[in-house]
Design a protein around this motif. Structure first.
Motif, PDB file in Angstrom:
ATOM      1  N   PHE A 231       3.523 -10.742   0.187  1.00 30.71           N
ATOM      2  CA  PHE A 231       2.234 -11.391  -0.037  1.00 30.71           C
ATOM      3  C   PHE A 231       2.379 -12.421  -1.144  1.00 30.71           C
ATOM      4  CE2 PHE A 231       1.598  -8.669  -3.732  1.00 30.71           C
ATOM      5  CZ  PHE A 231       0.680  -9.370  -4.523  1.00 30.71           C
ATOM      6  N   ASP A 232       1.622 -13.500  -1.006  1.00 30.10           N
ATOM      7  CA  ASP A 232       1.585 -14.562  -1.999  1.00 30.10           C
ATOM      8  C   ASP A 232       0.221 -15.224  -1.930  1.00 30.10           C
ATOM      9  OD1 ASP A 232       1.674 -16.173   0.290  1.00 30.10           O
ATOM     10  OD2 ASP A 232       3.815 -16.575   0.094  1.00 30.10           O
ATOM     11  N   GLU A 233       0.122 -16.432  -2.494  1.00 30.39           N
ATOM     12  CA  GLU A 233      -1.181 -17.105  -2.502  1.00 30.39           C
ATOM     13  C   GLU A 233      -1.669 -17.454  -1.104  1.00 30.39           C
ATOM     14  OE1 GLU A 233       2.001 -20.292  -2.933  1.00 30.39           O
ATOM     15  OE2 GLU A 233       1.623 -18.259  -3.682  1.00 30.39           O
ATOM     16  N   ASN A 234      -0.783 -17.372  -0.119  1.00 31.04           N
ATOM     17  CA  ASN A 234      -1.166 -17.667   1.264  1.00 31.04           C
ATOM     18  C   ASN A 234      -1.559 -16.424   2.064  1.00 31.04           C
ATOM     19  OD1 ASN A 234      -0.604 -20.518   1.093  1.00 31.04           O
ATOM     20  ND2 ASN A 234       1.574 -19.993   1.101  1.00 31.04           N
ATOM     21  N   GLY A 235      -1.560 -15.254   1.434  1.00 25.95           N
ATOM     22  CA  GLY A 235      -1.988 -14.044   2.119  1.00 25.95           C
ATOM     23  C   GLY A 235      -0.880 -13.021   2.266  1.00 25.95           C
ATOM     24  N   ILE A 236      -0.964 -12.205   3.316  1.00 24.83           N
ATOM     25  CA  ILE A 236       0.011 -11.147   3.557  1.00 24.83           C
ATOM     26  C   ILE A 236       0.631 -11.326   4.940  1.00 24.83           C
ATOM     27  CG2 ILE A 236      -1.238  -9.506   2.103  1.00 24.83           C
ATOM     28  CD1 ILE A 236      -2.236  -8.137   4.663  1.00 24.83           C
ATOM     29  N   ASN A 253      -4.259 -14.724   6.101  1.00 24.00           N
ATOM     30  CA  ASN A 253      -4.421 -15.519   4.877  1.00 24.00           C
ATOM     31  C   ASN A 253      -5.706 -15.190   4.139  1.00 24.00           C
ATOM     32  OD1 ASN A 253      -6.379 -16.698   6.458  1.00 24.00           O
ATOM     33  ND2 ASN A 253      -5.329 -18.667   6.689  1.00 24.00           N
ATOM     34  N   TYR A 256      -4.925 -10.007   0.275  1.00 26.08           N
ATOM     35  CA  TYR A 256      -3.906 -10.113  -0.769  1.00 26.08           C
ATOM     36  C   TYR A 256      -3.513  -8.737  -1.286  1.00 26.08           C
ATOM     37  CZ  TYR A 256      -5.931 -14.789  -0.711  1.00 26.08           C
ATOM     38  OH  TYR A 256      -6.422 -16.003  -0.317  1.00 26.08           O
ATOM     39  N   GLY A 257      -2.240  -8.568  -1.588  1.00 24.29           N
ATOM     40  CA  GLY A 257      -1.768  -7.376  -2.273  1.00 24.29           C
ATOM     41  C   GLY A 257      -1.144  -6.322  -1.376  1.00 24.29           C
ATOM     42  N   ASN A 322      -1.886  -8.465  -8.565  1.00 24.44           N
ATOM     43  CA  ASN A 322      -2.390  -9.494  -7.662  1.00 24.44           C
ATOM     44  C   ASN A 322      -2.622 -10.826  -8.368  1.00 24.44           C
ATOM     45  OD1 ASN A 322      -2.313  -7.711  -5.542  1.00 24.44           O
ATOM     46  ND2 ASN A 322      -4.511  -7.431  -5.393  1.00 24.44           N
ATOM     47  N   LEU A 326      -1.100 -14.554  -7.513  1.00 24.63           N
ATOM     48  CA  LEU A 326      -1.994 -15.595  -6.996  1.00 24.63           C
ATOM     49  C   LEU A 326      -2.215 -16.744  -7.971  1.00 24.63           C
ATOM     50  CD1 LEU A 326      -4.722 -13.349  -5.321  1.00 24.63           C
ATOM     51  CD2 LEU A 326      -2.867 -14.583  -4.196  1.00 24.63           C
TER      52      LEU A 326
END
Length: 426
Positions: A231-236, A253, A256-257, A322, A326
């Motif tokens: 996961f990153d700023e674009n989702g999982i 997207n 998160y987490g 998280n 993010l």
């Protein structure tokens, strides 16, 4: 036989009671209620549906009205008053057990994440009803499933008899009622014994004794597990497997987490076990919106505000993990308002440890009987006991970019508005 078309809910702003009110409205009943006068976010949806909310001292209950009482308002004086007046009533969870069908009831329990899990499960199917713990409930005609958030506090969840159960984790909590971790685990074992089939997070499965539960998670020893997940700023994203067999991949997207990756695995596992088209389920989940106060992100100018229900050290740890992923170039500020003295005392060291890992942390008073000596013990280089919330402005710099993690089961809008005004002021 009296047929009730009206319901009076005492404590109607409660996170579960407000959800129940919406369900009864969907079923065509008239609903009114009473509660405290101060604002609670759960009342917004009720007001939109024109539900009348009276003060708690209102004793003029409607004729031919069935009374549902929230847990916090159930006391012997109220019960005696109802019995004297021959008024029909039930406590919240007992009413739900009576009202809901059993053959399609899916109960979701666990120490953390129940509300999010119920929301995801309900989003996965076009023909589902649900009650979740953020004041939102929905009832559909000819539903395939009813997803119910089942809280373990004071063993309230033991009145339900679902055909399918979810346990998303077992992490010792509610220390005011469960005097030991073994008592807490025993309650979950009782809950699990009521279902002939279920799903449990792999990290907690060894705590229950039910051979009919499938496990899920991010550990490849689980029955359903994710591989190549991230996961990153674009989702999982990740790939779902069932006992080494590849089932499907997923990418969202709007989530998160790591806990959300686990939740997605559990949701897809549930629908796989029920022979649903997982492509359709995944398409539905693209429209998922986080529940109220569950890592709700709000950006105002340069600052980030995150409303989060986190009130246990495990949840607070997830919040920090998280925000670091993010928002890597911000300063991280925790604003924590405890909800129970017992929880604060028991988890004191864990809470202080996680708060000290933020760049700056504030802990606030939380009721009229706040233990100020206990709160003062949190004062340290990075943690400040904030007796007057207006003083938070003295610790902020307008040149910095902050992520404010507002963590509590209580309302933190007052302090949030103080911060917003500070940064908006020239």
């Amino acid at each position: 036989m009296v047929i009730f078309l009206k319901f009076y809910l005492i404590g109607i702003k409660g996170s579960g009671m407000a959800s129940l009110a919406n369900i009864l409205l969907d079923d065509g009943y008239e609903v009114v209620g009473s509660d405290v006068n101060n604002y609670i976010f759960t009342e917004e949806r009720l007001k939109k549906r024109k539900v009348k909310i009276f003060s708690l001292d209102n004793k003029e209950y409607l004729d031919n009205c069935f009374i549902i009482v929230g847990h916090n308002f159930m006391d012997e004086y109220l019960i005696k008053d109802f019995q004297k007046k021959h008024l029909p009533f039930l406590e919240y969870n007992k009413f739900l057990s009576f009202y809901l069908k059993k053959d399609n009831l899916v109960c979701c329990s666990g120490s953390h994440g129940k509300t999010t899990l119920v929301g995801l499960l309900a989003c996965g199917s076009d023909k589902s009803s649900f009650l979740r713990g953020d004041g939102y409930g929905k009832k559909q005609i000819n539903e395939d499933f009813f997803f119910l958030e089942a809280c373990e506090y004071q063993e309230h969840f033991l009145v339900y008899k679902p055909y399918f159960s979810f346990i998303c984790n077992i992490d010792y909590d509610h220390v005011d009622y469960y005097k030991s971790e073994s008592d807490y685990i025993l309650a979950f074992n009782k809950f699990a014994s009521y279902s002939s089939i279920g799903l449990i997070d792999y990290d907690s499965f060894y705590k229950i004794n039910n051979p009919y539960f499938f496990t899920y998670g991010i550990d490849d020893r689980a029955d359903f597990y994710a591989e190549d997940f991230s996961f990153d700023e674009n989702g999982i994203k990740g790939k779902l497997y069932f006992q080494t067999e590849f089932i499907t991949d997923f990418k969202f997207n709007n989530m998160y987490g790591l806990p959300l990756i686990k939740d997605v695995v559990g949701v897809l596992a549930f629908y796989f076990l029920h022979h649903y088209d997982l492509e359709k389920v995944k398409n539905n989940l693209q429209n998922y919106q986080m529940a109220q106060k569950r890592f709700n992100i709000n950006k105002i100018n340069k600052q980030i505000y995150i409303d989060d229900y986190a009130h246990h050290p495990s949840q607070m740890k997830v919040n920090l993990e998280n925000v670091k992923v993010l928002f890597p170039f911000y300063k991280y500020v925790a604003i924590y308002k405890p909800d129970r003295v017992s929880r604060l005392e028991y988890f004191y060291k864990d809470i202080k440890d996680i708060l000290s890992k933020y760049d700056l942390a504030f802990i606030c008073d939380f009721n009229d009987k706040t233990n100020k000596d206990l709160l003062n013990k949190f004062n340290s280089e990075k943690i400040i006991y904030l007796e007057n919330i207006n003083n938070i402005k003295n610790y902020l710099n307008k040149d910095y970019k902050y992520v404010f993690s507002l963590m509590s089961s209580k309302d933190l809008n007052l302090i949030k508005n103080i911060i917003i005004k500070f940064f908006n002021k020239n």
